[in-house]
Design an enzyme around this catalytic site. Structure first.
Site, PDB file in Angstrom:
ATOM      1  N   ASP A 267       0.844  -1.196   0.000  1.00  0.00           N
ATOM      2  CA  ASP A 267       0.000   0.000   0.000  1.00  0.00           C
ATOM      3  C   ASP A 267       0.882   1.250   0.000  1.00  0.00           C
ATOM      4  O   ASP A 267       1.891   1.338   0.706  1.00  0.00           O
ATOM      5  CB  ASP A 267      -0.913   0.002   1.238  1.00  0.00           C
ATOM      6  CG  ASP A 267      -2.061   0.996   1.103  1.00  0.00           C
ATOM      7  OD1 ASP A 267      -3.212   0.555   1.012  1.00  0.00           O
ATOM      8  OD2 ASP A 267      -1.791   2.227   1.098  1.00  0.00           O
TER       9      ASP A 267
ATOM     10  N   ASN B   1     -12.928  -3.033   2.641  1.00  0.00           N
ATOM     11  CA  ASN B   1     -13.860  -1.921   2.803  1.00  0.00           C
ATOM     12  C   ASN B   1     -14.844  -1.936   1.638  1.00  0.00           C
ATOM     13  O   ASN B   1     -14.443  -2.130   0.487  1.00  0.00           O
ATOM     14  CB  ASN B   1     -13.092  -0.597   2.823  1.00  0.00           C
ATOM     15  CG  ASN B   1     -12.181  -0.485   4.042  1.00  0.00           C
ATOM     16  OD1 ASN B   1     -12.531  -0.942   5.127  1.00  0.00           O
ATOM     17  ND2 ASN B   1     -11.011   0.109   3.870  1.00  0.00           N
TER      18      ASN B   1
ATOM     19  N   GLY C 226     -15.780   2.950   4.000  1.00  0.00           N
ATOM     20  CA  GLY C 226     -14.514   3.663   3.832  1.00  0.00           C
ATOM     21  C   GLY C 226     -13.763   3.295   2.565  1.00  0.00           C
ATOM     22  O   GLY C 226     -12.564   3.530   2.464  1.00  0.00           O
ATOM     23  N   GLN C 227     -14.482   2.743   1.584  1.00  0.00           N
ATOM     24  CA  GLN C 227     -13.801   2.370   0.337  1.00  0.00           C
ATOM     25  C   GLN C 227     -13.468   3.622  -0.463  1.00  0.00           C
ATOM     26  O   GLN C 227     -14.329   4.480  -0.668  1.00  0.00           O
ATOM     27  CB  GLN C 227     -14.698   1.426  -0.491  1.00  0.00           C
ATOM     28  CG  GLN C 227     -13.995   0.895  -1.734  1.00  0.00           C
ATOM     29  CD  GLN C 227     -14.795  -0.197  -2.445  1.00  0.00           C
ATOM     30  OE1 GLN C 227     -15.917  -0.537  -2.045  1.00  0.00           O
ATOM     31  NE2 GLN C 227     -14.214  -0.747  -3.496  1.00  0.00           N
ATOM     32  N   SER C 228     -12.212   3.731  -0.907  1.00  0.00           N
ATOM     33  CA  SER C 228     -11.815   4.893  -1.712  1.00  0.00           C
ATOM     34  C   SER C 228     -11.413   4.509  -3.125  1.00  0.00           C
ATOM     35  O   SER C 228     -11.475   5.342  -4.023  1.00  0.00           O
ATOM     36  CB  SER C 228     -10.681   5.666  -1.033  1.00  0.00           C
ATOM     37  OG  SER C 228      -9.542   4.842  -0.893  1.00  0.00           O
TER      38      SER C 228
ATOM     39  N   HIS D 167     -10.431  -4.941  -3.198  1.00  0.00           N
ATOM     40  CA  HIS D 167      -9.089  -5.246  -2.702  1.00  0.00           C
ATOM     41  C   HIS D 167      -9.161  -5.698  -1.258  1.00  0.00           C
ATOM     42  O   HIS D 167     -10.031  -5.271  -0.500  1.00  0.00           O
ATOM     43  CB  HIS D 167      -8.144  -4.046  -2.846  1.00  0.00           C
ATOM     44  CG  HIS D 167      -8.717  -2.759  -2.324  1.00  0.00           C
ATOM     45  ND1 HIS D 167      -9.623  -2.013  -3.025  1.00  0.00           N
ATOM     46  CD2 HIS D 167      -8.512  -2.104  -1.151  1.00  0.00           C
ATOM     47  CE1 HIS D 167      -9.959  -0.944  -2.321  1.00  0.00           C
ATOM     48  NE2 HIS D 167      -9.302  -0.986  -1.172  1.00  0.00           N
TER      49      HIS D 167
ATOM     50  N   HIS E 132      -7.052  -5.651   2.164  1.00  0.00           N
ATOM     51  CA  HIS E 132      -5.911  -5.119   2.921  1.00  0.00           C
ATOM     52  C   HIS E 132      -5.400  -6.234   3.836  1.00  0.00           C
ATOM     53  O   HIS E 132      -6.202  -6.920   4.487  1.00  0.00           O
ATOM     54  CB  HIS E 132      -6.347  -3.970   3.838  1.00  0.00           C
ATOM     55  CG  HIS E 132      -6.882  -2.755   3.143  1.00  0.00           C
ATOM     56  ND1 HIS E 132      -6.123  -1.615   2.966  1.00  0.00           N
ATOM     57  CD2 HIS E 132      -8.096  -2.478   2.607  1.00  0.00           C
ATOM     58  CE1 HIS E 132      -6.858  -0.690   2.361  1.00  0.00           C
ATOM     59  NE2 HIS E 132      -8.062  -1.185   2.133  1.00  0.00           N
TER      60      HIS E 132
HETATM   61  P1  AMP Z   1      -9.751   1.640   0.456  1.00  0.00           P
HETATM   62  O1  AMP Z   1      -9.869   2.917   1.237  1.00  0.00           O
HETATM   63  O2  AMP Z   1     -10.160   0.414   1.199  1.00  0.00           O
HETATM   64  O3  AMP Z   1     -10.432   1.748  -0.896  1.00  0.00           O
HETATM   65  O4  AMP Z   1      -8.215   1.440   0.196  1.00  0.00           O
HETATM   66  C1  AMP Z   1      -7.529   1.945  -0.899  1.00  0.00           C
HETATM   67  C2  AMP Z   1      -6.072   1.830  -0.579  1.00  0.00           C
HETATM   68  O5  AMP Z   1      -5.336   1.940  -1.789  1.00  0.00           O
HETATM   69  C3  AMP Z   1      -5.542   2.908   0.359  1.00  0.00           C
HETATM   70  O6  AMP Z   1      -4.989   2.289   1.512  1.00  0.00           O
HETATM   71  C4  AMP Z   1      -4.497   3.642  -0.475  1.00  0.00           C
HETATM   72  O7  AMP Z   1      -3.396   4.023   0.289  1.00  0.00           O
HETATM   73  C5  AMP Z   1      -4.128   2.586  -1.510  1.00  0.00           C
HETATM   74  N1  AMP Z   1      -3.635   3.073  -2.777  1.00  0.00           N
HETATM   75  C6  AMP Z   1      -4.214   3.984  -3.596  1.00  0.00           C
HETATM   76  N2  AMP Z   1      -3.488   4.138  -4.718  1.00  0.00           N
HETATM   77  C7  AMP Z   1      -2.427   3.270  -4.618  1.00  0.00           C
HETATM   78  C8  AMP Z   1      -1.318   2.960  -5.468  1.00  0.00           C
HETATM   79  N3  AMP Z   1      -1.128   3.557  -6.648  1.00  0.00           N
HETATM   80  N4  AMP Z   1      -0.446   2.021  -5.034  1.00  0.00           N
HETATM   81  C9  AMP Z   1      -0.603   1.431  -3.830  1.00  0.00           C
HETATM   82  N5  AMP Z   1      -1.641   1.685  -3.009  1.00  0.00           N
HETATM   83  C10 AMP Z   1      -2.527   2.599  -3.383  1.00  0.00           C
END
Ligand code: AMP
Length: 114
Positions: free
Chosen positions: A30, A87, A93-95, A100, A102
């Site tokens: 990450d 998430n 809290g999914q962004s 994916h 974690h």
């Molecule tokens: P979520 O909030 O569960 O959707 O998690 C998305 C995760 O993706 C976050 O922990 C970010 O730090 C991670 N992330 C976003 N872009 C990248 C990237 N290019 N390489 C590695 N991790 C990333």
């Protein structure tokens, strides 16, 4: 999905150091780690959310969890313990809208999460 960052990583359009690559998934560190060890596992297939996964995704969902456990063992934090998190959608809290898992380890994690 053309504009999906995780598809771009899986397709190797964006460089990332892959920890694992199989026919169905890739794993990488990450970018913004929340623990000393913070790995993301993604299916190569674009599945936006866990809520959007279907019966046809049963095998890849299993692959993701087994690979998470394998990576934790390989990186040396399985015995001490770790947490897997998926998430889902806004309240979860999914962004990034590419499913994916974690895998967080390397320190004691609190419960409940915020
Ligand atoms: P979520 O909030 O569960 O959707 O998690 C998305 C995760 O993706 C976050 O922990 C970010 O730090 C991670 N992330 C976003 N872009 C990248 C990237 N290019 N390489 C590695 N991790 C990333």
């Amino acid at each position: 999905m053309n504009d999906c960052i995780f598809c771009s990583i899986a397709n190797r359009q964006i460089p990332a150091e892959l920890i694992v690559e199989t026919d169905t998934l890739v794993a990488f560190h990450d970018l913004n780690p929340q623990a000393p060890q913070h790995v993301l596992l993604i299916p190569k297939k674009h599945i936006a959310t866990l809520d959007g996964a279907g019966d046809e995704d049963r095998a890849v969902l299993g692959d993701l969890l087994l690979a998470a456990a394998e990576i934790a063992r390989r990186l040396g934090f399985a015995e001490a313990g770790y947490r897997t998190v998926i998430n889902c959608n806004q309240n979860g809290g999914q962004s990034v809208y590419h499913l994916h898992v974690h895998v967080l380890g390397g320190r004691a994690l609190e419960w409940p999460p915020g």
